[in-house]
Design a protein around this motif. Sequence first.
Motif, short mmCIF file in Angstrom:
data_model
loop_
_atom_site.label_atom_id
_atom_site.label_comp_id
_atom_site.label_asym_id
_atom_site.label_seq_id
_atom_site.Cartn_x
_atom_site.Cartn_y
_atom_site.Cartn_z
N GLU A 1 -4.75 13.78 -33.48
CA GLU A 1 -3.54 13.92 -32.68
C GLU A 1 -3.69 14.92 -31.52
O GLU A 1 -3.04 14.76 -30.49
N LEU A 2 -4.52 15.93 -31.71
CA LEU A 2 -4.67 16.96 -30.69
C LEU A 2 -5.83 16.63 -29.75
O LEU A 2 -6.85 16.11 -30.19
N PRO A 3 -5.68 16.96 -28.50
CA PRO A 3 -6.76 16.68 -27.53
C PRO A 3 -7.89 17.72 -27.62
O PRO A 3 -8.07 18.54 -26.74
N LEU A 4 -8.63 17.66 -28.70
CA LEU A 4 -9.73 18.60 -28.91
C LEU A 4 -11.07 17.93 -28.62
O LEU A 4 -11.21 16.73 -28.77
N VAL A 5 -12.03 18.72 -28.22
CA VAL A 5 -13.39 18.20 -28.03
C VAL A 5 -14.28 18.72 -29.14
O VAL A 5 -14.05 19.82 -29.68
N SER A 6 -15.28 17.95 -29.46
CA SER A 6 -16.21 18.39 -30.50
C SER A 6 -17.21 19.39 -29.91
O SER A 6 -17.34 19.51 -28.69
N ARG A 7 -17.93 20.07 -30.76
CA ARG A 7 -18.95 21.02 -30.31
C ARG A 7 -20.00 20.29 -29.48
O ARG A 7 -20.45 20.77 -28.46
N GLY A 8 -20.38 19.09 -29.94
CA GLY A 8 -21.38 18.30 -29.21
C GLY A 8 -20.91 17.93 -27.81
O GLY A 8 -21.69 18.00 -26.85
N GLU A 9 -19.65 17.53 -27.71
CA GLU A 9 -19.10 17.18 -26.40
C GLU A 9 -19.07 18.40 -25.48
O GLU A 9 -19.40 18.31 -24.30
N LEU A 10 -18.70 19.55 -26.02
CA LEU A 10 -18.66 20.78 -25.23
C LEU A 10 -20.06 21.17 -24.76
O LEU A 10 -20.25 21.52 -23.59
N GLU A 11 -21.02 21.08 -25.66
CA GLU A 11 -22.40 21.43 -25.28
C GLU A 11 -22.94 20.47 -24.23
O GLU A 11 -23.65 20.89 -23.30
N ALA A 12 -22.59 19.19 -24.32
CA ALA A 12 -23.02 18.22 -23.32
C ALA A 12 -22.41 18.55 -21.96
O ALA A 12 -23.10 18.48 -20.93
N LEU A 13 -21.15 18.92 -21.94
CA LEU A 13 -20.49 19.30 -20.68
C LEU A 13 -21.11 20.57 -20.10
O LEU A 13 -21.32 20.66 -18.88
N GLN A 14 -21.43 21.53 -20.95
CA GLN A 14 -22.07 22.76 -20.47
C GLN A 14 -23.43 22.45 -19.86
O GLN A 14 -23.79 23.01 -18.81
N ALA A 15 -24.17 21.55 -20.48
CA ALA A 15 -25.48 21.18 -19.96
C ALA A 15 -25.34 20.48 -18.61
O ALA A 15 -26.12 20.74 -17.67
N ARG A 16 -24.34 19.62 -18.47
CA ARG A 16 -24.12 18.94 -17.19
C ARG A 16 -23.73 19.93 -16.10
O ARG A 16 -24.19 19.83 -14.96
N ILE A 17 -22.89 20.90 -16.46
CA ILE A 17 -22.47 21.92 -15.48
C ILE A 17 -23.68 22.74 -15.03
O ILE A 17 -23.86 22.98 -13.83
N GLU A 18 -24.51 23.14 -15.98
CA GLU A 18 -25.70 23.92 -15.64
C GLU A 18 -26.63 23.11 -14.74
O GLU A 18 -27.20 23.64 -13.77
N ALA A 19 -26.78 21.84 -15.05
CA ALA A 19 -27.65 20.96 -14.23
C ALA A 19 -27.09 20.84 -12.81
O ALA A 19 -27.84 20.91 -11.81
N LEU A 20 -25.77 20.67 -12.67
CA LEU A 20 -25.14 20.58 -11.36
C LEU A 20 -25.27 21.89 -10.59
O LEU A 20 -25.51 21.89 -9.38
N GLU A 21 -25.11 23.02 -11.30
CA GLU A 21 -25.25 24.32 -10.65
C GLU A 21 -26.67 24.51 -10.14
O GLU A 21 -26.87 25.02 -9.03
N GLN A 22 -27.64 24.10 -10.90
CA GLN A 22 -29.03 24.21 -10.44
C GLN A 22 -29.28 23.30 -9.26
O GLN A 22 -29.96 23.67 -8.30
N LYS A 23 -28.72 22.10 -9.29
CA LYS A 23 -28.90 21.15 -8.20
C LYS A 23 -28.27 21.69 -6.92
O LYS A 23 -28.85 21.60 -5.85
N ILE A 24 -27.08 22.26 -7.04
CA ILE A 24 -26.39 22.82 -5.87
C ILE A 24 -27.16 24.02 -5.32
O ILE A 24 -27.29 24.19 -4.13
N GLY A 25 -27.70 24.82 -6.22
CA GLY A 25 -28.46 26.01 -5.82
C GLY A 25 -29.75 25.65 -5.12
O GLY A 25 -30.26 26.43 -4.32
N GLN A 26 -30.29 24.48 -5.35
CA GLN A 26 -31.54 24.06 -4.75
C GLN A 26 -31.34 23.51 -3.35
O GLN A 26 -32.25 23.48 -2.53
N GLU A 27 -30.16 23.06 -3.04
CA GLU A 27 -29.91 22.43 -1.73
C GLU A 27 -29.67 23.43 -0.65
O GLU A 27 -29.40 24.52 -0.66
#
Length: 98
Positions: free
Chosen positions: A72-98
């Motif tokens: 019923e609650l809009p919660l994310v699992s630990r796996g989903e959170l870790e996947a989002l963190q990894a995507r954010i880190e990847a995007l931050e590295q990509k932006i930092g390289q440009e």
Amino acid sequence: MSMMKKALYLGLGIFSVTRERAEKMVSELVEKGEMTRDEAKQVIDDMVTRGEEEKEGMRKMVQEEVDKLKKELPLVSRGELEALQARIEALEQKIGQE
């Protein structure tokens, strides 16, 4: 079920009966001559068994409620959170390289 057994079950609160607590209460009845040793052993076993059954029933009920809340609650699992963190880190590295 005899009235004495019902009173014992209520007095001990089936949900929280430990073997030690049941033995103490029943041994007092044996000493007073209100119950035989064989009856006492059976009552103790019954109390402990019923206590375990009640505890398991309560555990299942709590787990079902937790599962229902998760749906019923809009919660994310630990796996989903870790996947989002990894995507954010990847995007931050990509932006930092440009």
